[in-house]
Design an enzyme around this catalytic site. Structure first.
Site, short mmCIF file in Angstrom:
data_model
loop_
_atom_site.label_atom_id
_atom_site.label_comp_id
_atom_site.label_asym_id
_atom_site.label_seq_id
_atom_site.Cartn_x
_atom_site.Cartn_y
_atom_site.Cartn_z
N ASP A 139 58.12 -19.25 -8.16
CA ASP A 139 57.59 -19.76 -9.42
C ASP A 139 58.29 -19.25 -10.68
OD1 ASP A 139 55.83 -21.52 -8.27
OD2 ASP A 139 54.20 -20.06 -8.18
N TYR B 41 48.81 -24.74 -9.50
CA TYR B 41 48.05 -23.49 -9.51
C TYR B 41 48.04 -22.81 -10.87
CZ TYR B 41 47.23 -22.63 -4.50
OH TYR B 41 46.78 -22.66 -3.22
CU CU Z 1 47.10 -21.06 -2.19
#
Ligand code: CU
Ligand code: NAG
Ligand code: NAG
Ligand code: NAG
Ligand code: NAG
Ligand code: NAG
Ligand code: NAG
Length: 841
Positions: A387, A468
């Site tokens: 990320d 997320y």
């Molecule tokens: Cu997860």
């Protein structure tokens, strides 16, 4: 979604999904809204003792560096308006943090602040394609400034990484073309077709490649069809189960060809084979995975008993007890002192963390956030994200006062500089004290009871990376404990559920909706902790708690051998990994090599799995096929390394592109060098760096729908004083109360009473007897109290008094007036602005 556009040349490891909501953030010059209490407004200015030498570049510095690079690198013919990666341009700028020895000479010595440097990342076209190249530029910009290739922070030997494409748009064009060419099939099986005019239309389809490519001399990619989702961007819950394998070896995306299709456990060589199969009577359809109320992130309507009342919240009527220098981003709180800084890839880091005047950690910060999936379909089977590539710092959006952080928190803005612009993320870090519902300590004695509140300081930010939201926090406790904690929430990245009983979906997750299976994955989030326990010369030990059988003279003759346990210390003598021990049977402790406390014990800090779901995990997959050497730090819990200026980080965002030959290869750092110091032939000074992981083995279940919950996804690592001081440090700062139930007697009076029966002993004026006099005064009061037979409450630390005025905004901030953003630059894991550059239309 981007529209179809010009060709792109794409190579290995390509990420992409995109759908970029364009920016942006408003009105940065506006005064921050007043949050919290009146008390906070009247706060005194506080000035840090030293300047923040780690601070991100200011807008002015970035502007100056941009101008300077145009002159100094004239041979590159830099442009401000690049049309593609064939043009050379300054992609982004940030601070190149000073070397530790230089920073320490200033922070803990009398030196001038270290030379300040900017790190410039340029998109540079070379003979064999576009590169991201790193330079360092000395600040401030003067006629003496210089630009140097920045190589020493990498271990590949190069300052540059080849970028596998000139223009990422082509990928999206191919995805759209795939979906458009099989519109009849998608209508038949999914009840929808791609809308090329409005790719994001809720009734349309999207088609993206899986981020990691398959190496085959060049590039092979699996694309999957998704539904866009109606309200909250639930598309990672809406995979549609139709996949196409694309040979992407050509320079030109127009030349890419679909090699095969996959649906419900069957491979088809061509679209026509797929069509023909559907017409056959034995064709088995998978259930559809349609959007609906099941993906809604809120339930605005249900009214179970109790929902008509808001929950309790925390307030801070007298203002904070920490001191914050906003300009220097320096915090001081009950013995803790530290600098805050940020970077676009990694978000918030702390520097020079001290407790009671002694350094504990020189640097504490996120390095990389990995998620690695497994599954029995061509996308989930090879899905993996790093990320920082997308920017854990760039994606730190504004926090909601009263919800993300208490209404009374202090909020800090973050800036980053890309493509000649300075971007501000308003209110994206918060700082606040919070009092836990559970105590720090308590003790009941015969005639008294005493309790101490657990009040801690939290520094929090949230990075939204595609599906997320990761909340990252650093927590400080009154006893000197420091914690780093990560929580995740948001939409899982689900797998299409094909309902084919002979497939092996149950190996990788659970069935969580009609057409959706959860998809197991590991989150492994790496932090650097450059420990400096009371100085740089440190030793790492494993203090084991072991069973043993031993004979003691005092046991004889009755017991010949006693089964018992003991401590055994194992020094860590070379660079290595450590996994958290079974049964917590070992303590990992960093000791200072010379400094001892008053009891002759080495000053230490223990590193321990903290609060959260369980021991923080490491990656289950061994020698991951997709990761190569790109993230070897993920394979164990904790690493102990020599600290080096040439090894400032465990990973670089651009590792995403060449995992098999990354620009920072962790295996070259963790290479068994000796950690012994003070030896003749080695000038190693004993300075240790730890790298450690938090995260989770995430096996989403029905309760992850619609969103994964923060309380079950949390994990942390704590750094706990271990003989660091002579006794618990929280006693002098904690707030609490002692109830004296009955004053006199052999036990249970105020401290110092016991056995101290000298009558009138306080007429002795010897200063050394101050303590004794105080004890006697207390004793007399306790005796008086006893006569009245009334309990007394005696507080340590201040208490609340009558007459407080609290506005409703202390409980419920006025939203959205207090929120400054009107649009967030969230990506659906898009490439634009990732470490690999930007798209050009
Ligand atoms: Cu997860
Ligand atoms: C430099 O850039 C300008 C404008 O972008 C372009 O016209 C010119 O051809 C370039 N020269 C070289 C040597 O690349
Ligand atoms: C930091 O130290 C390395 C290794 O000694 C050196 O090459 C580099 O120039 C130093 N960097 C700065 C910014 O002083
Ligand atoms: C879609 O069909 C057109 C026309 O046959 C073809 O040229 C193109 O390559 C196809 N697209 C893909 C991605 O296969
Ligand atoms: C189910 O999947 C298996 C292999 O994964 C495949 O062999 C079989 O043909 C599939 N069944 C149907 C009905 O598609
Ligand atoms: C991973 O690589 C190491 C080192 O080459 C090897 O010892 C180990 O057996 C490998 N494990 C797997 C599962 O491939
Ligand atoms: C990509 O980012 C650049 C720079 O922020 C922006 O100008 C451009 O519009 C973005 N492109 C897309 C497709 O969002």
């Amino acid at each position: 979604m981007a529209t179809i556009s010009r060709p792109a040349y794409v190579l290995s490891a390509i990420l992409v999904f995109a759908i970029l909501t364009f920016i942006l953030l408003p009105n940065f010059n506006a005064e921050p809204p007043s949050l919290g209490t009146q008390a906070k407004k009247g706060r005194k200015e506080y000035t840090a003792p030293k300047q923040n030498v780690f601070a991100e570049l200011t807008a002015k510095e970035a502007e100056d560096v941009n101008e300077f690079l145009f002159e100094d690198l004239a041979h590159l013919n830099l442009t401000k308006t690049p049309k593609s990666n064939r043009d050379n341009f300054v992609f982004y700028l940030e601070t190149l943090r000073p070397n530790k020895t230089d920073a320490l000479a200033y922070l803990h010595g009398s030196s001038e602040p270290p030379q300040r440097w900017a790190k410039a990342i340029l998109s540079e076209y070379r003979d064999d394609g576009p590169y991201m190249a790193h330079y360092m530029v000395s600040l401030p910009i003067t006629s003496k400034s210089k630009t140097l290739p920045l190589t020493y922070v990498f271990n590949s030997g190069s300052n540059a990484v080849r970028i596998p494409t000139l223009d990422f748009d082509g990928l999206f064009g191919v995805g759209q073309s795939i979906a458009a060419n099989i519109s009849d099939i998608t209508l038949e099986l999914l009840g929808a077709e791609i809308n090329l005019e409005k790719p994001e239309a809720p009734d349309g389809l999207l088609c993206w490649p899986r981020p990691a490519g398959i190496e085959r001399g060049g590039q092979v990619m699996w694309f999957q069809i998704f539904k866009p989702g109606i309200a909250s961007g639930a598309r990672t819950l809406l995979p549609q189960g139709i996949y196409a394998k694309v040979d992407a070896n050509s320079l030109f995306a127009e030349e890419w060809t679909v090699e095969e299709y996959y649906y419900n456990g069957q491979l088809y060589d061509t679209a026509d084979d797929f069509r023909a199969a559907i017409k056959k009577s034995d064709f088995v359809r998978a259930p559809r995975n349609d959007d609906g109320p099941w993906t809604a992130t809120e339930d605005f309507d249900s009214q179970p008993d109790g929902r008509e009342l808001p929950p309790p919240v925390s307030v801070q009527p007298y203002g904070p007890r920490y001191k914050l220098d906003r300009k220097q981003q320096f915090v001081s709180w009950f013995g803790f002192e530290f600098f805050i800084t940020t970077a676009q890839a990694t978000g918030v880091s702390l520097f020079d963390v001290k407790f009671k005047g002694e350094r504990v950690v020189y640097e504490l910060g996120l390095q990389e956030a990995l998620s690695h999936y497994a599954g029995d379909d061509p996308v989930q089977g090879g899905l993996e994200f790093l990320d920082t590539f997308l920017g854990m710092g760039k994606l730190m959006f504004e926090l909601i006062p009263g919800y993300d952080c208490p209404a009374y928190a202090d909020f800090l803005d973050v800036q980053w500089h890309q493509l000649y612009e300075t971007n501000t993320l308003p209110n994206s870090i918060c700082l606040f004290e919070y009092t836990s519902d559970s105590l720090l300590s308590r003790h009941t004695a015969q005639y008294s009871v005493t309790t101490s509140r657990n009040t801690y300081l939290t520094l929090r930010s949230t990075s939204t990376v595609g599906n997320y939201d990761y909340t990252v926090e650093y927590i400080f406790y009154l006893d000197g404990t420091l914690e780093v904690k990560v929580r995740a929430s948001g939409f899982i990245f689900g797998a299409f559920y094909s309902a084919n009983s002979s497939k092996t979906e149950d190996l990788y997750g659970h069935h969580v909706n009609e057409g959706l299976a959860s998809s197991m994955h590991d989150h492994v989030i790496n932090f650097k902790a450059d420990m400096d326990v009371a100085g740089t010369a440190n030793d790492m030990v494993r203090l084991a708690i072991e069973p043993m059988t031993k004979s003691y003279p005092w046991d004889l003759p009755e017991i010949k051998q006693r089964n018992t346990m003991r401590l055994v210390e194992y020094p860590v003598t070379e660079e290595t990994f450590l996994d958290w021990p079974r049964n917590g049977g070992e303590m990992y402790i960093v000791y200072n090599s010379e400094e001892k406390n008053s009891w002759g014990e080495r000053k230490g800090y223990r590193v321990v799995p903290g609060t959260g779901i369980a021991s923080p995990p490491h990656l289950t997959i061994e020698n991951s096929t997709t990761l190569g050497d790109g993230a070897r730090w993920a394979e164990h819990d904790l690493w102990v390394l020599r600290r080096k200026d040439t090894e400032p980080r465990s990973a670089d965002p651009l590792n995403y592109f060449n995992p098999h030959d990354p620009i920072i290869d962790f295996t070259k750092m963790a290479n068994h060098e000796s950690l012994q110091h003070g030896e003749e032939d080695d000038d190693y000074d004993g300075d240790l760096t730890l790298y450690l992981n938090v995260g989770s083995h995430h096996v989403p279940h029905s309760g992850d729908i619609p969103n994964t919950l923060m309380h079950t996804s949390a994990s942390s690592v704590m750094f706990i004083p271990h003989n660091f001081l002579d006794r618990d440090a929280s006693r002098e700062s904690v707030q609490g109360v002692r109830l004296q139930l009955k004053g006199n007697g052999a036990s249970g009076g105020f401290p110092g009473d016991i056995g101290d029966t000298r009558p009138g002993g306080d007429d002795d004026d010897d200063d050394n007897n101050e303590d004794l006099k105080a004890r006697l005064r207390r004793r007399r009061r306790a005796t008086a109290l006893d006569k009245e037979r009334r309990p007394e409450a005696k507080y340590f630390g201040a208490t609340y008094e009558e007459g407080m005025k609290l506005g409703v905004e202390e409980f419920e901030p006025v939203l959205p007036q207090q929120y400054r953003s009107y649009e967030n630059r969230v990506t659906d894991l898009g490439f634009n602005g990732s470490a690999a550059g930007v798209w050009f239309k």
